[in-house]
Design an enzyme around this catalytic site. Structure first.
Site, PDB file in Angstrom:
ATOM      1  N   HIS A 184       0.830  -1.210   0.000  1.00  0.00           N
ATOM      2  CA  HIS A 184       0.000   0.000   0.000  1.00  0.00           C
ATOM      3  C   HIS A 184       0.863   1.258   0.000  1.00  0.00           C
ATOM      4  CE1 HIS A 184      -2.825   2.907   2.072  1.00  0.00           C
ATOM      5  NE2 HIS A 184      -3.493   2.541   1.008  1.00  0.00           N
ATOM      6  N   HIS A 229      -8.631   7.755  -3.038  1.00  0.00           N
ATOM      7  CA  HIS A 229      -8.961   6.363  -3.328  1.00  0.00           C
ATOM      8  C   HIS A 229     -10.174   6.201  -4.236  1.00  0.00           C
ATOM      9  CE1 HIS A 229      -6.550   5.851   0.406  1.00  0.00           C
ATOM     10  NE2 HIS A 229      -6.042   4.885  -0.319  1.00  0.00           N
ATOM     11  N   ARG A 277      -0.096  23.647   5.952  1.00  0.00           N
ATOM     12  CA  ARG A 277      -0.729  22.998   4.811  1.00  0.00           C
ATOM     13  C   ARG A 277      -0.726  21.493   5.099  1.00  0.00           C
ATOM     14  NH1 ARG A 277      -3.708  20.664   1.799  1.00  0.00           N
ATOM     15  NH2 ARG A 277      -3.786  20.908  -0.449  1.00  0.00           N
ATOM     16  N   CYS A 317       4.121  26.912  -0.712  1.00  0.00           N
ATOM     17  CA  CYS A 317       3.200  25.996  -1.379  1.00  0.00           C
ATOM     18  C   CYS A 317       3.065  26.414  -2.839  1.00  0.00           C
ATOM     19  CB  CYS A 317       1.843  26.055  -0.684  1.00  0.00           C
ATOM     20  SG  CYS A 317       0.704  24.823  -1.312  1.00  0.00           S
ATOM     21  N   TYR A 370       0.844  18.325  -8.206  1.00  0.00           N
ATOM     22  CA  TYR A 370       1.632  19.549  -8.337  1.00  0.00           C
ATOM     23  C   TYR A 370       2.352  19.602  -9.683  1.00  0.00           C
ATOM     24  CZ  TYR A 370       0.459  19.732  -3.451  1.00  0.00           C
ATOM     25  OH  TYR A 370      -0.236  19.757  -2.282  1.00  0.00           O
TER      26      TYR A 370
HETATM   27  N1  MTE Z   1       3.956  16.261   4.639  1.00  0.00           N
HETATM   28  C1  MTE Z   1       3.007  15.459   5.143  1.00  0.00           C
HETATM   29  N2  MTE Z   1       3.374  14.351   5.803  1.00  0.00           N
HETATM   30  N3  MTE Z   1       1.681  15.729   4.989  1.00  0.00           N
HETATM   31  C2  MTE Z   1       1.261  16.848   4.294  1.00  0.00           C
HETATM   32  O1  MTE Z   1       0.060  17.073   4.180  1.00  0.00           O
HETATM   33  N4  MTE Z   1       1.934  18.818   2.971  1.00  0.00           N
HETATM   34  C3  MTE Z   1       2.984  19.287   2.049  1.00  0.00           C
HETATM   35  C4  MTE Z   1       4.326  19.382   2.764  1.00  0.00           C
HETATM   36  N5  MTE Z   1       4.604  18.171   3.485  1.00  0.00           N
HETATM   37  C5  MTE Z   1       2.252  17.693   3.721  1.00  0.00           C
HETATM   38  C6  MTE Z   1       3.609  17.378   3.960  1.00  0.00           C
HETATM   39  C7  MTE Z   1       2.684  20.576   1.445  1.00  0.00           C
HETATM   40  S1  MTE Z   1       1.721  20.574   0.039  1.00  0.00           S
HETATM   41  C8  MTE Z   1       3.234  21.738   1.904  1.00  0.00           C
HETATM   42  S2  MTE Z   1       2.937  23.218   1.125  1.00  0.00           S
HETATM   43  C9  MTE Z   1       4.113  21.734   3.088  1.00  0.00           C
HETATM   44  O2  MTE Z   1       4.252  20.454   3.680  1.00  0.00           O
HETATM   45  C10 MTE Z   1       3.581  22.670   4.153  1.00  0.00           C
HETATM   46  O3  MTE Z   1       4.431  22.694   5.259  1.00  0.00           O
HETATM   47  P1  MTE Z   1       4.001  23.492   6.562  1.00  0.00           P
HETATM   48  O4  MTE Z   1       2.613  23.051   6.958  1.00  0.00           O
HETATM   49  O5  MTE Z   1       5.030  23.197   7.593  1.00  0.00           O
HETATM   50  O6  MTE Z   1       3.991  24.944   6.165  1.00  0.00           O
HETATM   51 MO    MO Z   2       1.698  22.704  -0.822  1.00  0.00          MO
END
Ligand code: MTE
Ligand code: MO
Length: 532
Positions: free
Chosen positions: A40, A64, A143, A193, A335
């Protein structure tokens, strides 16, 4: 296959996460997911549903809801829920719902504007955004794609990071081991982001899918951690950028470092980025001199300076060096950037994942003399951090002989370690331009740093991963210009930046419009209106 056996829900319950043979139900079907857990993409998160219906989880993991996932699950079907446990409509009897996985999320600062609560997506109000070089931890934008994993302070030193090499060799490190066995570095770096300023693009061009961020999906911090490259070497990685790697070794460009978080979020970066001696890619456990806050990845996250923040995986628990990019949705289906005409069902495989970030800048505050009537555009006003007009007007502005004074401030940032070398500001809609004062420079940050900050000098690579805040003092209603024309048109304040590669920003969003609203980097504009 209707000849498959039927199971009582009580028996399904026995196949829970600890059973060694986890089952789940979906609708009235029963699945033995033992073999799936290993394969998974989200790791053992799926075990949360073991012994129960997986359907409520899928409402959270909307990724999913794709035909290929259903097909995979179908291959693990072993039977049906016994009719005695189905209600009149043929659904398994209610289980009393699942626990809200967001119930344990941390409290957030009130100065964050919340876009969504569950999962938490929030940005600091512009007025607070770039006041300091290092964004205070509690104001750093958040985020999250899912909930915040819970790791107790006592458990944190034992938090385990597994590292898997291309030959299948696996090495595990506890956080304690990372801290004590490797050299610790401090790296000032922006995280941004790909959706930062998406709402600008939406307002000026048209609808975009995704969170409608203002100019605050960006923040800057000094990260403390160990270099990913040091850990990969220690784990035994001998290919990649090694000069003299044997012919049998795959070229480093074809390898990727997959990073997976505890809640199943995953992404990857090319191996050469991870191994770059000046790339400063960190496994970070500290942020601005404090332990990582829970929202930002406690106890361990990746920080990939100069790259889109989506690669800086939080709650990091697993690293795999592979000849494939991460299979995650966030690497392959999210992205990316399409042309202005490519709407509907874009061909995701056609373009590379966003990695290095382009240049951008934004206005985070505007203060104008007492003659200001209003910012015409309410959202622009919010973007500029102007919330209380009265507060503006009450300030004792002295009209200069040249016109009405205006003070503008904001940030500029470019990816790939390219330093911001110039910021151009116009307070008359682009007719005339002037250069803003840059408030941050690497030398100033480090040479004049307080004692506790001096170590950054040692750690920092030769690239500039941070933002530069800027400030500009000018005049509106400039008496040397045609005042009636100025009054008629109002005052549009503009900013654009230039980096060390002489990249600059596009004038409008039209030409870079994309249906996902990614990389909205056009000149930032805020409109103000004067009274007289
Ligand atoms: N890592 C995990 N484990 N889960 C998440 O949702 N979001 C990503 C990244 N790493 C994310 C992640 C995204 S899209 C962004 S923009 C950044 O973490 C945001 O980091 P921050 O919340 O520390 O600003
Ligand atoms: Mo992001």
């Amino acid at each position: 296959d209707p000849s498959l056996p039927r199971f009582r829900l009580a028996d399904v319950r026995k196949h829970d996460a600890n059973s060694g043979s986890p089952w789940v139900t979906s609708g009235d079907k029963v699945y033995d997911i033992t073999d799936w857990v290993a394969a998974h993409p989200g790791g053992d998160v799926i075990l949360q549903a073991a012994g129960h219906s997986i359907d409520p989880y899928w409402a959270i993991f909307t990724i999913h809801k794709a035909p290929h996932v259903l097909q995979v699950l179908e291959s693990y079907c072993i039977g049906f829920v016994d009719k005695a446990d189905l209600d009149d409509s043929g659904k398994p009897l209610a289980e009393g719902g699942i626990e809200d996985p967001f119930a344990t999320d941390p409290k957030r600062d009130e100065r964050l504007t919340v876009l969504t609560q569950k999962p938490c997506n929030a940005e600091p109000e512009a007025a607070y955004l770039a006041r300091e070089f290092a964004t205070p931890n509690e104001l750093f934008y958040v985020r999250n794609h899912m909930w915040v994993p819970v790791v107790d302070v006592e458990e944190a030193p034992k938090h385990e990071l597994t590292v898997e090499l291309p030959d299948g060799e696996v090495r595990a490190y506890t956080l304690e081991e990372l801290r004590t066995r490797f050299k610790i570095h401090h790296v000032p770096a922006v995280l941004q982001c790909s959706g930062n300023r998406r709402s600008d693009m939406t307002k000026s061009v048209g609808p975009t899918n995704g969170l409608q961020w203002g100019a605050g999906a960006i923040s800057n911090a000094v990260w403390e951690g160990v270099l990913l490259k040091d850990v990969l070497r220690d784990a035994g990685l001998r290919t990649g950028d090694d000069v003299g790697a044997t012919e049998d070794d795959p070229p480093s460009d074809s390898l990727h470092v997959q990073l997976t978080g505890m809640e199943a979020y995953a992404a990857s970066i090319p191996l050469p980025v991870a191994m770059d001696a000046r790339g400063d890619v960190l496994l970070a456990f500290g942020m601005n001199g404090k332990p990582l806050p829970r929202d930002h990845g406690y106890p361990l996250r990746a920080v990939v300076p100069g790259y889109v923040a989506a690669r800086s995986v939080k709650w990091l628990s697993r690293i795999v060096v592979s000849d494939e990019e991460s299979a995650s949705q966030w690497q392959r289906r999210d992205y990316k950037l399409f042309g202005p005409n490519e709407g509907g069902k874009p061909n995701w495989d056609r373009y590379p994942a966003i990695q290095e970030m382009p240049i951008t800048s934004a206005i985070t505050s505007v203060l104008v003399g007492k003659d200001v009537k209003s910012c015409t555009d309410k959202s622009a006003r919010a973007a500029a951090g102007v919330r209380d007009l009265k507060d503006w007007q009450d300030k004792n502005w002295v009209d200069s002989p040249k016109g009405t004074p205006v003070e503008v401030a904001g940030y500029a940032y470019s990816g790939g370690g390219r330093e911001i070398v110039r910021v151009d500001v116009s307070v008359d809609g682009g007719r005339t331009w002037d250069q803003a004062e840059l408030l941050d420079s690497p030398s100033r940050n480090y040479d004049d740093a307080e004692e506790t900050q001096k170590k950054y000098v040692v750690a920092r690579g030769r690239r500039d991963w941070a933002w530069k805040r800027w400030q500009y003092k000018g005049v509106l209603l400039d008496k040397s210009l045609d005042q009636s024309l100025q009054r008629e048109q109002g005052h549009e304040i503009l900013v654009k930046a230039v980096d060390s590669a002489y990249n600059t920003q596009p004038e409008h969003h039209d030409g870079i419009y994309n249906v996902r609203g990614n990389l909205a980097t056009a000149w930032h504009r805020v409109r103000v209106q004067t009274n007289d």
